[in-house]
Design a protein around this motif. Structure first.
Motif, mmCIF file in Angstrom:
data_model
loop_
_atom_site.group_PDB
_atom_site.id
_atom_site.type_symbol
_atom_site.label_atom_id
_atom_site.label_comp_id
_atom_site.label_asym_id
_atom_site.label_seq_id
_atom_site.Cartn_x
_atom_site.Cartn_y
_atom_site.Cartn_z
ATOM 1 N N HIS A 1 26.629 -8.788 13.161
ATOM 2 C CA HIS A 1 27.746 -8.290 12.376
ATOM 3 C C HIS A 1 27.748 -6.773 12.227
ATOM 4 O O HIS A 1 28.434 -6.233 11.387
ATOM 5 C CB HIS A 1 27.748 -8.944 10.983
ATOM 6 C CG HIS A 1 27.837 -10.430 11.035
ATOM 7 N ND1 HIS A 1 28.952 -11.080 11.504
ATOM 8 C CD2 HIS A 1 26.942 -11.390 10.715
ATOM 9 C CE1 HIS A 1 28.745 -12.385 11.451
ATOM 10 N NE2 HIS A 1 27.530 -12.591 10.973
ATOM 11 N N CYS A 2 26.973 -6.068 13.025
ATOM 12 C CA CYS A 2 26.942 -4.614 12.924
ATOM 13 C C CYS A 2 28.176 -4.021 13.614
ATOM 14 O O CYS A 2 28.645 -4.531 14.642
ATOM 15 C CB CYS A 2 25.677 -4.055 13.571
ATOM 16 S SG CYS A 2 24.176 -4.483 12.674
ATOM 17 N N ARG A 3 28.686 -2.947 13.054
ATOM 18 C CA ARG A 3 29.888 -2.297 13.579
ATOM 19 C C ARG A 3 29.660 -1.808 15.010
ATOM 20 O O ARG A 3 28.568 -1.358 15.350
ATOM 21 C CB ARG A 3 30.260 -1.137 12.670
ATOM 22 C CG ARG A 3 31.640 -0.570 12.988
ATOM 23 C CD ARG A 3 32.088 0.388 11.939
ATOM 24 N NE ARG A 3 31.331 1.650 12.089
ATOM 25 C CZ ARG A 3 31.314 2.595 11.172
ATOM 26 N NH1 ARG A 3 31.967 2.453 10.047
ATOM 27 N NH2 ARG A 3 30.632 3.691 11.358
ATOM 28 N N ASP A 4 30.670 -1.893 15.831
ATOM 29 C CA ASP A 4 30.660 -1.451 17.225
ATOM 30 C C ASP A 4 29.582 -2.156 18.054
ATOM 31 O O ASP A 4 29.069 -1.597 19.030
ATOM 32 C CB ASP A 4 30.470 0.068 17.319
ATOM 33 C CG ASP A 4 31.588 0.842 16.647
ATOM 34 O OD1 ASP A 4 32.745 0.355 16.655
ATOM 35 O OD2 ASP A 4 31.292 1.923 16.100
ATOM 36 N N ASN A 5 29.192 -3.372 17.626
ATOM 37 C CA ASN A 5 28.169 -4.178 18.321
ATOM 38 C C ASN A 5 26.832 -3.445 18.482
ATOM 39 O O ASN A 5 26.091 -3.687 19.419
ATOM 40 C CB ASN A 5 28.681 -4.636 19.691
ATOM 41 C CG ASN A 5 29.732 -5.698 19.553
ATOM 42 O OD1 ASN A 5 29.684 -6.510 18.620
ATOM 43 N ND2 ASN A 5 30.703 -5.706 20.458
ATOM 44 N N LEU A 6 26.530 -2.517 17.564
ATOM 45 C CA LEU A 6 25.254 -1.815 17.592
ATOM 46 C C LEU A 6 24.166 -2.713 16.990
ATOM 47 O O LEU A 6 24.451 -3.611 16.206
ATOM 48 C CB LEU A 6 25.332 -0.513 16.798
ATOM 49 C CG LEU A 6 26.286 0.542 17.354
ATOM 50 C CD1 LEU A 6 26.363 1.717 16.391
ATOM 51 C CD2 LEU A 6 25.827 1.001 18.728
ATOM 52 N N PHE A 7 22.917 -2.461 17.389
ATOM 53 C CA PHE A 7 21.810 -3.216 16.793
ATOM 54 C C PHE A 7 21.566 -2.723 15.368
ATOM 55 O O PHE A 7 21.862 -1.573 15.043
ATOM 56 C CB PHE A 7 20.529 -3.047 17.623
ATOM 57 C CG PHE A 7 20.577 -3.818 18.912
ATOM 58 C CD1 PHE A 7 20.487 -5.199 18.916
ATOM 59 C CD2 PHE A 7 20.741 -3.168 20.117
ATOM 60 C CE1 PHE A 7 20.540 -5.910 20.092
ATOM 61 C CE2 PHE A 7 20.780 -3.872 21.309
ATOM 62 C CZ PHE A 7 20.694 -5.254 21.295
ATOM 63 N N CYS A 8 21.038 -3.564 14.561
ATOM 64 C CA CYS A 8 20.818 -3.216 13.153
ATOM 65 C C CYS A 8 19.695 -2.191 13.013
ATOM 66 O O CYS A 8 18.915 -1.962 13.934
ATOM 67 C CB CYS A 8 20.502 -4.477 12.345
ATOM 68 S SG CYS A 8 18.940 -5.264 12.788
ATOM 69 N N ASN A 9 19.592 -1.631 11.830
ATOM 70 C CA ASN A 9 18.530 -0.688 11.491
ATOM 71 C C ASN A 9 17.195 -1.418 11.546
ATOM 72 O O ASN A 9 17.039 -2.494 10.981
ATOM 73 C CB ASN A 9 18.784 -0.119 10.086
ATOM 74 C CG ASN A 9 17.720 0.854 9.685
ATOM 75 O OD1 ASN A 9 16.626 0.441 9.315
ATOM 76 N ND2 ASN A 9 18.035 2.136 9.747
ATOM 77 N N HIS A 10 16.214 -0.834 12.237
ATOM 78 C CA HIS A 10 14.908 -1.500 12.435
ATOM 79 C C HIS A 10 14.128 -1.678 11.139
ATOM 80 O O HIS A 10 13.189 -2.485 11.066
ATOM 81 C CB HIS A 10 14.075 -0.747 13.476
ATOM 82 C CG HIS A 10 13.617 0.609 13.034
ATOM 83 N ND1 HIS A 10 12.397 0.821 12.496
ATOM 84 C CD2 HIS A 10 14.256 1.816 13.042
ATOM 85 C CE1 HIS A 10 12.267 2.113 12.203
ATOM 86 N NE2 HIS A 10 13.400 2.732 12.526
ATOM 87 N N THR A 11 14.500 -0.970 10.085
ATOM 88 C CA THR A 11 13.790 -1.079 8.816
ATOM 89 C C THR A 11 14.480 -2.059 7.860
ATOM 90 O O THR A 11 13.837 -2.965 7.327
ATOM 91 C CB THR A 11 13.693 0.302 8.131
ATOM 92 O OG1 THR A 11 13.040 1.203 9.010
ATOM 93 C CG2 THR A 11 12.911 0.213 6.843
ATOM 94 N N THR A 12 15.772 -1.906 7.682
ATOM 95 C CA THR A 12 16.484 -2.678 6.656
ATOM 96 C C THR A 12 17.312 -3.839 7.195
ATOM 97 O O THR A 12 17.696 -4.724 6.459
ATOM 98 C CB THR A 12 17.443 -1.761 5.878
ATOM 99 O OG1 THR A 12 18.436 -1.262 6.797
ATOM 100 C CG2 THR A 12 16.694 -0.610 5.236
ATOM 101 N N GLY A 13 17.621 -3.818 8.511
ATOM 102 C CA GLY A 13 18.437 -4.880 9.082
ATOM 103 C C GLY A 13 19.911 -4.637 8.912
ATOM 104 O O GLY A 13 20.752 -5.394 9.251
#
Length: 197
Positions: free
Chosen positions: A185-197
């Motif tokens: 569900h991250c904007r622009d199909n980017l991967f989530c933040n490695h710390t917080t998700g």
């Protein structure tokens, strides 16, 4: 130089099994320590032979980490080992089991342990390591705790991995030990933040 412990009577010497009946309690006094009595020296080595050392956060040795296990040979009385583990308790364990055959030199009856000095060393402050405790642990070490010899982390903060916690979670993962999977569900199909998700 005077060795004070040799001049002090100990109450425990009278508790040695059978010594009062045989009038031999005096041989267990500090003045008869290993400083020149080879028979006492060998007897003491035979009593501690086969011992193990554990580091644990509880008083149960099985919950802990085995740091040292004495083998078949008789151990030195002036014993030192390095065990880089974090824990609340250092457990000295030794046993003699009925019906078990032990190596030559192991004392198997009326066995008791005399520990004169136990020293547990480390850095006074957390977040440092090295011979002089002057090198900072890596920033991403959990609670800034690291191996006091090499500085490797005992655990990583969320989002980090590796011995020194200097590698971020691989793409698509985050959190402690990089154990959580990112949702899509991250904007622009980017991967989530490695710390917080």
């Amino acid at each position: 130089m005077e060795i004070l412990s040799q001049n002090k009577e100990t109450e425990q010497a009278r508790d040695v099994f059978g010594c009062q009946q045989t009038e031999t309690c005096q041989q267990y006094q500090p003045s008869r320590a290993v400083d020149g009595y080879i028979n006492t020296f060998m007897r003491q080595r035979g009593r501690i032979a086969g011992f193990s050392l554990y580091v644990s956060n509880t008083t149960i040795k099985e919950d802990g980490y085995l740091c040292y296990n004495n083998g078949q040979e008789l151990p030195a009385l002036n014993f030192s080992t390095t065990c880089v583990k974090h824990g609340r308790y250092v457990i000295f364990y030794n046993e003699r089991l009925d019906g078990t055959r032990y190596p030559t030199g192991y004392q198997t009856s009326h066995v008791y342990t005399e520990l004169c000095e136990v020293a547990v060393t480390g850095c006074k402050e957390s977040g440092v390591y090295g011979n002089n405790c002057d090198l900072p642990c890596p920033n991403n070490c959990q609670e800034l705790r690291g191996d006091i010899v090499h500085g490797t982390c005992l655990g990583c903060t969320a989002g980090w991995m590796g011995e020194f916690c200097n590698t971020s979670c691989p793409a698509g993962y985050y959190g402690l030990q990089c154990g959580s999977t990112c949702t899509r569900h991250c904007r622009d199909n980017l991967f989530c933040n490695h710390t917080t998700g």
